[in-house]
Design an enzyme around this catalytic site. Structure first.
Site, PDB file in Angstrom:
ATOM      1  CE1 TYR A 173     -10.364  -0.661   1.277  1.00 26.91           C
ATOM      2  CE2 TYR A 173     -11.094   1.277   0.072  1.00 26.91           C
ATOM      3  CZ  TYR A 173     -10.077   0.505   0.580  1.00 26.91           C
ATOM      4  OH  TYR A 173      -8.776   0.877   0.375  1.00 26.91           O
ATOM      5  CD  GLU A 207      -0.463  -2.401  -3.374  1.00 33.72           C
ATOM      6  OE1 GLU A 207      -1.226  -1.983  -4.261  1.00 33.72           O
ATOM      7  OE2 GLU A 207      -0.824  -3.226  -2.505  1.00 33.72           O
ATOM      8  CG  LEU A 211      -6.037  -3.414  -4.540  1.00 36.72           C
ATOM      9  CD1 LEU A 211      -6.834  -4.262  -3.553  1.00 36.72           C
ATOM     10  CD2 LEU A 211      -6.518  -1.982  -4.495  1.00 36.72           C
TER      11      LEU A 211
END
Ligand code: PDD
Length: 278
Positions: A32, A175, A199
């Site tokens: 996505y 993260e 990411l």
């Protein structure tokens, strides 16, 4: 009524449905993107398209559409929403097949997109975060729809009165559950380097670009858990949150326990960039 795009058609959200054997549903087999829209403009469109391309490639799928086609779909969706600040959610799954792990059984991807208003949360006074072991997998650089670990991490944060979980793997910061992390110490800015545990955030990269163009130095380097707690300032970045200061970590104040001066400067530069872009 929200209009969505599903496999070539625009339809009201409540009329959009998919097969229960879609591999997104049975296996979480898909990827996505979330693209922010400011002033009805797709923000950093090319960068989001490149990340989509990378995610698809990593799961052995081809991009079903060109960037031009994606843009035209998004622009149609944006026009159906009243508010000018929105975010596009787009999801591509491997499509329908019998429930068998073999990916060669599916050859027709399911393509879904919608635009939603960004509900602005007032986060500029800073948020609380918790730290947690990074319980996710080894391919965190893929924007995969398989998000159960992140959902659980966000829930754990919420249970402790916090908004985000900052993740630690082998003693080092990776993260947030759904954000990238920056720290500042003695006016120096640090963020973990991009690798398979992080990411590659579009907002993260933009922030680095803004720092470079303002001659502000930064370092992409590993950050130990100790350095995180010792930071003067901690910020989280994401497409929908933009840049958010963390003022408490595991109930302990970060720096003075209030929004720091560097965040004020950086946030201002970011808002200026956004206005110029959109
Ligand atoms: N999440 N890291 C993770 C694990 C994320 O899920 C996100 C964003 C980011 C920030 O990336 P970007 O700056 O490109 O938004 C970092 C989105 C917003 C989401 O899942 O809704």
């Amino acid at each position: 009524m929200t209009t969505v795009y599903l496999n070539g058609e625009y339809k009201p959200l409540l009329e959009a449905s998919i097969n229960v054997l879609d591999r997104g549903f049975t296996f979480g087999d898909g990827v996505y993107e979330v693209i922010p829209i400011f002033n009805r403009t797709l923000f950093r469109f090319d960068e989001h398209m490149q990340r989509l391309e990378n995610s698809l490639k990593a799961i052995f799928m081809e991009n079903p559409y060109s960037s031009i086609k994606w843009r035209s779909i998004f622009e149609k969706l944006i026009d159906t929403v009243e508010q000018s600040e929105q975010s596009i959610y787009l999801q591509i799954t491997r499509g329908v097949s019998e429930r068998d792990h073999d990916i060669s059984l599916a050859d027709n991807p399911t393509i879904f997109a919608m635009s939603r208003p960004i509900v602005k949360q007032e986060l500029s006074a800073g948020i609380n975060a918790i730290t947690h072991e990074d319980i996710r997998w080894q391919y965190c650089d893929i924007k995969a729809i398989t998000l159960l670990p992140s959902v659980l991490l966000r829930h754990k944060a919420k249970q402790q009165g916090a908004k985000e979980a900052i993740l630690i793997r082998d003693g080092y910061l990776t993260e947030g559950a759904a954000s990238n992390v920056f720290i500042c110490k003695d006016d120096e800015i640090f963020t973990p380097p991009k690798n398979n545990h992080v990411l590659p955030g579009i907002t993260r990269d933009l922030l680095l670009e803004i720092l470079a163009s303002n001659n502000m130095s930064y370092s992409e380097s590993t950050i130990s858990e100790g350095a995180l707690f010792n930071a003067d300032e901690v910020w989280l970045t994401s497409s929908t949150w933009e840049i958010v200061p963390v003022i408490k970590l595991d109930n302990m104040p970060i720096g003075t326990g209030e929004t720091g001066p560097l965040w004020q400067t950086i946030n201002q530069l970011y808002q200026e960039f956004k206005s110029g872009y959109c």
